[in-house]
Design an enzyme around this catalytic site. Structure first.
Site, short mmCIF file in Angstrom:
data_model
loop_
_atom_site.label_atom_id
_atom_site.label_comp_id
_atom_site.label_asym_id
_atom_site.label_seq_id
_atom_site.Cartn_x
_atom_site.Cartn_y
_atom_site.Cartn_z
N ARG A 110 42.06 43.57 51.22
CA ARG A 110 41.19 44.04 50.33
C ARG A 110 41.91 44.98 49.10
O ARG A 110 42.19 46.08 49.69
CB ARG A 110 39.80 44.30 50.43
CG ARG A 110 38.97 44.84 49.17
CD ARG A 110 37.54 44.72 49.66
NE ARG A 110 37.35 46.03 49.98
CZ ARG A 110 35.98 46.53 50.16
NH1 ARG A 110 34.89 45.69 50.10
NH2 ARG A 110 35.79 47.69 50.51
N SER A 111 42.37 44.58 47.93
CA SER A 111 42.76 45.67 47.23
C SER A 111 41.58 45.96 46.03
O SER A 111 41.07 46.99 46.03
CB SER A 111 44.00 45.04 46.44
OG SER A 111 43.66 43.73 46.01
N ASP A 115 37.51 38.85 45.13
CA ASP A 115 37.72 37.68 45.78
C ASP A 115 36.35 36.72 45.48
O ASP A 115 35.43 37.06 45.81
CB ASP A 115 37.94 37.59 47.07
CG ASP A 115 38.20 36.48 47.81
OD1 ASP A 115 37.51 35.31 47.84
OD2 ASP A 115 39.26 36.28 48.52
N SER A 120 38.08 38.39 51.09
CA SER A 120 39.10 39.53 51.21
C SER A 120 37.98 40.65 52.39
O SER A 120 38.56 41.50 52.75
CB SER A 120 39.51 40.12 50.37
OG SER A 120 38.37 40.80 49.11
N CYS A 176 39.70 41.69 33.22
CA CYS A 176 38.90 42.59 33.90
C CYS A 176 39.54 44.00 34.50
O CYS A 176 40.60 43.80 35.32
CB CYS A 176 38.07 41.92 34.90
SG CYS A 176 37.11 42.70 36.06
N TYR A 480 40.41 31.77 41.43
CA TYR A 480 38.88 31.35 41.26
C TYR A 480 38.62 30.57 42.51
O TYR A 480 38.09 29.50 42.37
CB TYR A 480 38.69 30.61 40.13
CG TYR A 480 38.87 31.54 38.89
CD1 TYR A 480 38.84 32.84 39.04
CD2 TYR A 480 38.99 30.85 37.34
CE1 TYR A 480 39.20 33.70 37.79
CE2 TYR A 480 39.16 31.62 36.20
CZ TYR A 480 39.38 33.32 36.31
OH TYR A 480 39.45 33.79 35.28
#
Length: 533
Positions: A110-111, A115, A120, A176, A480
């Site tokens: 996970r960054s 997701d 993630s 975003c 997406y």
């Protein structure tokens, strides 16, 4: 670049503020063998104990949920990690990889946590979540027009870091601010500069990457096949991105932005119909995004369609207006609604905030509202006729107000690249990309009767759009991700149902061949990851 420096010691303190359970207690519960492995393979047990969390720790839930960007997954039934690791340097990632493999755990990476299906940070199997929140350093080199960006940095942090050094360079990525750099590039990535400079992944020039054996590779040592695969083919299918080296692009000191709305009563249908012909073919310096809503007219019970046109032009108002007067006078852009701003301010504007908002907000992860929705994507290659638009509008009007269409024009630079230049294939011939979404606002979960009706409506919209979107395959954007497309991967026939929609046949088959070479045991796996047969 700085390979092991945490991006923010303050944030690290927040993450570890309540580490009230002793290391011995952690080791004695559930994940004991894994914890012992991490401990015995670490040079500094005290430090490692402050970076690893299990469900018995009071910090576990806050750390897990802080980067859950889609709040529909914030519910007790969501399966959570067995262990969360928040590394500050690369050796702990190597240790986590080794121990997860040894003790039969999967890994999720996970960054930013954007997701779309929560993959993630959730899984139906025991897993270790590598959370890169402490690895977010950004080194901007203006003289050479590059930036090294660690996987845990967000797009907002990247834009802000660039803007602190120059107003004439930027990076062509999304709007975003809280999207994580680590995963974003792995899916291709697009934004307001796509018609001028292509996808984000088209502008990646190098990488620091950890393979399944814990080796740290760059572009030269990994070879061009793997470097090709991780730029748009889903990097987490192949290993762990530690940092991206990005090529920065030129922008003017001031760009021009405008926002205006058109309703059906203003001729929105005819204007949008022409938009499909104009926006993908106009000057590459101009990008006009649209958002489509159904809403009530004033205080009446009658609904209309409102289309918001959001434009950004790489130049001045004085050059933009004659261009629109010639190519798209129906839109009705006037000098009064145009504003000249720095490129970094345009990101603030496109996020729905006033241009006067301090740009520091781009680095404030908690200041950016989270989503609560289910989404799908499509690509349009033939302009939708007026009759089709009217059907879509009627469908939107049937909705309870939870729906949104966000539409970006393509063409320009993104179409100059071959479909096989990188795995991202949605290139020449694409006119528009459509993001279709319903929110669950006002609902306690995504499983209430109202929420389920909204999901059913979204799926029925998908059916209605079938004649008007791309075919053979019906294309979808892998960033997406949509599990409605299928998750089967036992053989090519199963996997192609979703894989060819994201990457098309030639790219998907190449991704599978590369995956078989670099991760033959399919350790890096999740729903819709590149399979090994």
């Amino acid at each position: 670049m700085k390979k092991s420096q945490p991006g923010s010691s303050v944030f690290l303190l927040v993450l570890t503020f309540s580490f009230s359970v002793s290391w011995a207690t952690l080791s004695s519960r559930g994940s004991g063998e894994l914890i012992s492995c991490l401990q015995s393979n670490s040079n500094n047990v005290t430090t490692i104990s402050q970076l690893i969390f299990t469900p018995v720790n009071s910090s576990f839930q806050p750390i897990w949920q802080v980067a859950v960007q889609n709040t529909r997954f914030l519910k007790p039934s969501t399966p959570k990690p067995s262990v969360i690791v928040t590394p500050v340097e690369e050796t702990l990632i190597q240790t986590s990889l080794y121990c997860a493999k040894k003790h039969g755990y999967e890994i999720r990476i996970r960054s930013g946590g954007h997701d779309y299906e929560g993959l993630s940070y959730t899984a139906d199997v025991p897993f270790v979540m590598l959370d890169f929140t402490n690895m977010r350093s950004i080194d901007v080199d203006v003289a050479n027009s590059i930036a090294w960006v660690q996987a845990g940095a967000t797009l907002g942090e990247l834009y802000y870091a660039i803007s602190q050094k120059t107003d004439t360079l930027y990076f062509p990525a999304g709007v975003c601010p809280t999207v994580g750099v680590g995963g974003y590039m792995g899916g291709g990535g697009y934004g307001n500069l796509l018609r001028k400079y292509g996808t984000a992944a088209d502008n990646v020039v190098d990488v620091r990457f950890m393979d399944v054996n814990g080796n740290i590779l760059d572009r030269k040592s990994m070879g061009e096949d793997l470097f090709w695969a991780i730029r748009g083919g889903g990097a987490s299918s192949f290993g762990i991105v530690l940092a991206w080296k990005l090529g920065l692009v030129s922008v003017p000191e001031k760009v021009t932005v405008f926002i205006l709305n058109k309703t059906l009563e203003d001729g929105a249908t005819e204007i949008f119909h022409k938009y499909q012909y104009v926006a993908p073919n106009i000057d590459r310096n101009l990008h006009i995004r649209t958002q489509v809503f159904a809403e009530y007219i004033g205080n009446t019970t009658k609904k209309t369609i409102r289309i918001m046109f959001e434009g950004i032009y790489q130049g001045t108002r004085d050059t933009l207006l004659p261009l629109l007067d010639e190519k798209f006078p129906e839109l009705g852009v006037t000098p009064e609604i145009c504003e000249e701003v720095r490129m970094v301010q345009s990101t603030v504007v496109f996020w729905g905030l006033p241009s006067s908002t301090p740009t520091e907000i781009l680095t404030n992860r908690s200041a950016i509202a989270k989503l609560n929705n289910k989404s799908k994507s499509d690509y349009v290659r033939t302009p939708i006729p007026i009759s089709g638009l009217k059907k879509i509008w009627r469908k939107l009007i049937e909705n309870d107000g939870s729906a949104l269409l966000m539409i970006n024009p393509f063409g320009g630079r993104i179409a100059d690249f071959s479909e096989t230049a990188i795995p991202y294939p949605h290139r020449a011939g694409v006119l528009l990309q459509i993001l279709k979404t319903v929110n669950f606002n006002g609902q306690p979960s995504d499983t209430t009767p109202t929420s389920l009706r909204r999901i059913a409506w979204l799926r029925s919209l998908d059916v209605l759009l079938t004649p008007y979107v791309s075919k053979n395959p019906r294309e979808a954007y892998s960033n997406y991700n949509d599990l409605d497309l299928g998750v089967g991967s036992a053989n090519y026939e199963e996997a192609s149902v979703w894989g060819e929609r994201y990457w098309k046949r030639d790219n998907f088959k190449k991704l599978i061949r590369i995956k078989a070479k670099v991760d033959p045991q399919n350790f890096f796996r999740r729903p819709q990851s590149i399979p090994v047969f």
